[in-house]
Design an enzyme around this catalytic site. Sequence first.
Site, mmCIF file in Angstrom:
data_model
loop_
_atom_site.group_PDB
_atom_site.id
_atom_site.type_symbol
_atom_site.label_atom_id
_atom_site.label_comp_id
_atom_site.label_asym_id
_atom_site.label_seq_id
_atom_site.Cartn_x
_atom_site.Cartn_y
_atom_site.Cartn_z
ATOM 1 N N HIS A 365 -62.989 -29.488 -81.296
ATOM 2 C CA HIS A 365 -63.417 -29.741 -81.472
ATOM 3 C C HIS A 365 -64.128 -28.539 -82.380
ATOM 4 O O HIS A 365 -65.094 -28.745 -83.842
ATOM 5 C CB HIS A 365 -64.773 -29.003 -80.521
ATOM 6 N N CYS A 678 -66.964 -45.661 -85.839
ATOM 7 C CA CYS A 678 -67.216 -44.831 -86.611
ATOM 8 C C CYS A 678 -66.041 -43.271 -86.020
ATOM 9 O O CYS A 678 -66.324 -41.982 -85.720
ATOM 10 C CB CYS A 678 -68.657 -44.044 -85.680
HETATM 11 C C1 PEP Z 1 -63.505 -41.809 -81.504
HETATM 12 O O1 PEP Z 1 -63.171 -42.009 -80.417
HETATM 13 O O2 PEP Z 1 -63.560 -42.586 -82.143
HETATM 14 C C2 PEP Z 1 -65.116 -41.137 -81.731
HETATM 15 C C3 PEP Z 1 -66.185 -41.535 -83.106
HETATM 16 O O3 PEP Z 1 -65.466 -40.646 -80.150
HETATM 17 P P1 PEP Z 1 -64.745 -38.657 -80.494
HETATM 18 O O4 PEP Z 1 -63.685 -38.596 -81.875
HETATM 19 O O5 PEP Z 1 -65.770 -37.788 -80.324
HETATM 20 O O6 PEP Z 1 -64.399 -38.470 -79.025
#
Ligand code: PEP
Length: 752
Positions: A365, A678
Amino acid sequence: MPVAALGPRHLLRRLREIMAEQTSAQTRLDKLVTIIATNMVAEVCSIYLRRAGKALELFATEGLNRDAVHNTRMKEGEGLVGLVAETAEPVNLSDAPSDPRFSYRPETGEDPYKSFLGVPIVRGGQVFGVLTVQNRAAVQYAEEEVEALQTVAMVLAEVVAQGGLFKISELDEPELRIDRPRRFQGEGLSDGVAIGHVVLHEPRVKVERMIADNPQEELTRLEEAIGSLRDSVDEMLDSSELDLTGEGREVIETYRLFAHDQGWRQRMRDAIRTGLTAEAAVERIQDEMRVRVQRLDDPVLRERLHDLDDLARRLLRHLTGEAQVQDLPLNAIVIARGMGPAELLDYRRDRLVGLVLEEAATTSHVAIVARSMGLPLIGSVEGITDAARLADGIVVDGETGELHLRPQPEIVAAFEAKRSLGEQIRARFAAIKDLPAVTKDGVPIQLMMNAGLALDMPHLDQSGADGIGLFRTELQFMIGETMPRLLDQVTFYREILDSAGEKPVVFRTLDLGGDKVLPYARWEREENPALGWRAIRIALDRPALLRYQVRAMLMAAAGRTLRILLPMVSDVDEFNRARALVDRETERARLLGLERPRQILVGAMLEVPSLAFMLPQLMRSADFVSIGSNDLLSFAFAVDRTNPRVAKRYDPLNPASLYLIRLIVRSAAEAHGELSLCGEMAGKPLDAMALLGLGLRTLSMHPANIGPIKLMIRSMDLREVSPFVEKLCGRTDHSLRTRLAAFAAERGIALK
Ligand code: PEP
Ligand code: MG
């Protein structure tokens, strides 16, 4: 038995006098061994220093053959000297020649000496050399003598490190200079070049005074400092404001145990009795501890070491009266072992230009927040916290992961050039900001950006993104000290929608669990958190959390379109149950007569491979699907994305990934469903080229990547790319990266 003649304090005073002398390095070393030998009533005293290749070279001696100086070298781990360096522990033997580790060197003339005492010269967890004394009589050295020699070695190490006693450069030994320029290779986690000065996130407290004038006074100071340290730790634990649970509480409980540890206190008291100040004693004991634990290679103990380091620093602050909060200089580059997102946000943004962490992966994060801030970040830089000192010059390249500590001016100039080139490239992207993302053969692509904090919002206009394809709502929950209340959430989501204006925003509901935990919530430890109780699983088991969040979103989006994305969906039933909760909240708003959104769209994240086979069924109830390639590929390849050992083991451009994504694209198309992606892949030009070749038409990425991706799109022809990528799905390569890059180069597709 040899007995120290004038006591360690006298010896340290003499050492200080030698430090002040303006003579050559060799002369000072020669004087030093003579004084130590005399003082310790030893017939031999020698200093071995580490040379390149880790060999230990005899640099000075009293008692051994002078011709051996600079000629006798012990290989790593060789002989008793090697043993001391290897274990970083004292070796105290009454009959050294009969020890199996003894390595006989005739040139030194050490035959007559039976007893041997060697101690490491250590600083910052690094062994610089070995200090030895020897005597003819076959007796063991007393504990006080071992202590005394360790204290001398510590002062020596400090002086070697600071270049105060002798200039190591005179001895042609660049390896030993702690102030030498160094290059590190880490993992680039957030793009951009930063040039500035080191600020240590948990800085070593500066110990100015090493040698005590009055040991009794130092003992009293130590006792007082330990007393107030214990009080502050107890207070912390008892504080009702600090609502610590689980691991947080365990850490503080451990502090309390350590703070009350009698062994620790006694070791520091003993160190003071050898002539050190209280501060120097704390440091020495901590240094010894660090070396020992580092050698054990035990992850649990290493974790404990962070606690102990922290505790020792607190104790040092009590002793020095140094403040806890640091003032940042201009162009600060903060270095830490690890850091949470909230800690990063604590720093003044106008002064902070870069971040370097020993422990961080691309999906941490803190990395996500650093990217949001446009702050260059390098992770996995082993050893940087020990090597860097406050205010050192430093250059950080967040794209390549390259780091230069104390760089030469030419290096700085080269990176300044790269930085300004980066600015030029950004200017080039700014120029195409308002041009459409359309391929050469006329296919329009939707480019969305990922966000999670209010500070991301200005990037929407700056980047020219078509909207927000992924808004990670959990970040707002994670940076706070308490759970945001309903009205706080409403205000926050409304602000986001207001600043997005006409552009769509996809709010992802809380994606908690795994590595994302709320600092204020009680969390049960799980064996495999990535496969554990997370995201939608929590939402369905604790529906109030999801319902409150949806309630806030419904209120915030009154009169507009609300897009909700559910994370970590594993099967269709799960999605349907969560969607039913959304419907119930909508119904509630209707019954209460509240103004509702004009339209509510609910989508699913495709992050769990099982869902890839259920798209036709899912698409009946889901308005859209977004592939979270970070999690999807980590589950598909059975790789823990937070574990640097395996996180990079498989390339997302592996034929299996392409095959899996092709299957999803086809299945979604057959069901006439809306599909986007994404994950991190969307923001990397070569990966994105492959994704578009597979049929994706909407990508959501970090805003800094919109420009490069648009440039790539405008230079590609899908009529060429698609059949090529299609063919690659059938290959068996570990990575298709080279083939794709060669193809792009041949067709003039812009990847930068
Ligand atoms: C993913 O898992 O690709 C995603 C976009 O979610 P996060 O990176 O927040 O787990
Ligand atoms: Mg995910």
